[in-house]
Write a protein that holds these residues in place. Structure first.
Motif, PDB file in Angstrom:
ATOM      1  N   SER A 119      18.435  -6.793  38.893  1.00  0.00           N
ATOM      2  CA  SER A 119      17.981  -6.814  40.278  1.00  0.00           C
ATOM      3  C   SER A 119      18.472  -8.061  40.999  1.00  0.00           C
ATOM      4  N   THR A 126      16.871  -9.788  42.969  1.00  0.00           N
ATOM      5  CA  THR A 126      15.790 -10.767  43.085  1.00  0.00           C
ATOM      6  C   THR A 126      15.855 -11.821  41.987  1.00  0.00           C
ATOM      7  N   SER A 152      14.653  -1.543  40.383  1.00  0.00           N
ATOM      8  CA  SER A 152      14.070  -2.844  40.037  1.00  0.00           C
ATOM      9  C   SER A 152      13.891  -3.701  41.281  1.00  0.00           C
ATOM     10  N   GLU A 166      10.351  -4.995  42.620  1.00  0.00           N
ATOM     11  CA  GLU A 166      10.067  -6.436  42.571  1.00  0.00           C
ATOM     12  C   GLU A 166       9.833  -7.058  43.945  1.00  0.00           C
TER      13      GLU A 166
END
Length: 354
Positions: A68, A70, A137, A141
């Motif tokens: 991901s 993030t 994801s 998230e």
């Protein structure tokens, strides 16, 4: 660990493999980190190109980032080793923590929008699940409740890549709905999910509001072609459909939504010759062979009328039809010239044995 003031990684710097995780038979996830501690910036769905030092000379291979955005400290790529592949096979056999390789990117037009606030339908097959994993994801998230219908097709349950991680994510939110489809069971194990080929009937059972969702699709070319045909037959707005290819990433945003698929046109004239009955009927491309036969006073035995039961199977002598079925006919029957009258649209002039 990168800090907020850490520079963003660029492909001037080599990457170091820091971890490997087996995912399924002949499938491995590799985690990479820049030795300088630089951070990564990319969009969910994008890819990197790795310069692999295989025997006989380096080769470049492109892999979707499966982690991901993030998480900026590292990226992962998840690789399935094909029998005839030099690069992926070398990675599974030789790439270990500590190995440093050259990489290029990130790049690619197949990715989430800057504000991903839509309702999504992810459809993937095999290792085509990797960009969907990154997207799911990322949405999971963000700290907000996502709205994702996630459909993944695999050869068998043991070949479902990321199954445990996806099930964990789904167990922590009500907004991620998982639907797995397998071609066959694993020996001596219980499988209670879907079996066979993904069909319109399955899709309707999985997520009834599929017409309202933004679709992202990735898998073998034949799989994605089947998905497009299915969605077109269901009246889906293909402007909201996006796909990435196993063979080559999209070179422009236009490639994500424009395809050369056969789409029956209600204004295009067609004609069906029912050879056994001596009847010729004019129609349009959006009419079905079954519907035209009935309106011409001919009887073709039928059951479900949406391509599932196979009752209306007839032989096509000549011409082209556009057929989107739900599993009621085999590939062998299609190769021998059979069609399902209930879900076949004539393209031009078609002759059938009725």
């Amino acid at each position: 660990m990168p800090r907020e003031d850490s520079p963003v990684w660029s492909d001037d710097e080599i990457l170091e493999c820091v971890a490997t995780v087996p995912e399924a038979p002949n499938v491995m996830t590799f985690a990479f980190r820049p030795p300088s501690g630089a951070r990564f910036w990319f969009r969910a769905g994008q890819f990197v190109t790795l310069d692999l030092p295989v025997p006989g000379g380096n080769v470049q291979r492109t892999f979707t980032i499966s982690s991901s955005p993030t998480t900026s400290a590292f990226i992962t790529v998840t690789v399935k080793a094909q029998a005839d592949s030099v690069g992926s096979r070398w990675m599974l056999d030789n790439l270990r923590p500590g190995t440093r390789i050259k990489a290029y990117g990130p790049a690619g037009h197949f990715h989430m929008p800057p504000q991903p606030d839509s309702k999504y339908l992810f459809i993937s097959a095999g290792s085509g699940v990797t960009p969907m994993m990154s997207m799911a994801s990322f949405l999971w998230e963000r700290g907000e409740e996502p709205d994702i219908a996630f459909v993944h097709c695999a050869q068998s349950p043991q070949n479902i890549i990321f199954r445990q991680k996806l099930e964990y994510m789904a167990s922590r939110t009500s907004g991620l709905k998982l639907h797995f489809v397998v071609g066959r069971d694993d020996p001596y194990t219980v499988w209670t999910g879907y079996r066979g080929r993904l069909s319109a009937l399955m899709l309707g059972l999985m997520t009834q509001d599929y017409l309202e969702r933004e679709v992202y699709c990735c898998g073998p070319e034949s799989f994605m072609e089947g998905v497009r045909e299915m969605l077109i037959s269901l009246g889906y707005d293909m402007e909201n459909y996006h796909q990435e290819s196993y063979a080559a990433p999209a070179e422009s945003r236009l490639e994500l939504t424009e395809f050369d698929d056969v789409v029956p046109d209600e204004s295009a004239a067609a004609q069906i010759l029912f050879s056994n009955s001596g009847v010729t009927a004019s129609c349009t491309e959006t009419d079905t062979v079954l519907g035209v036969a009935r309106s011409s006073g001919l009887n073709i035995p039928s059951g479900c009328t949406f391509g599932l039961c196979g009752t209306c199977k007839i032989r096509k002598r000549s011409g082209e039809v556009h057929m989107v079925h739900n599993g009621g006919i085999s590939d062998e029957d299609i190769a021998e010239g059979y069609i399902l009258a209930c879900c076949s649209n004539p393209i031009g002039t078609v002759e059938v044995e009725v």
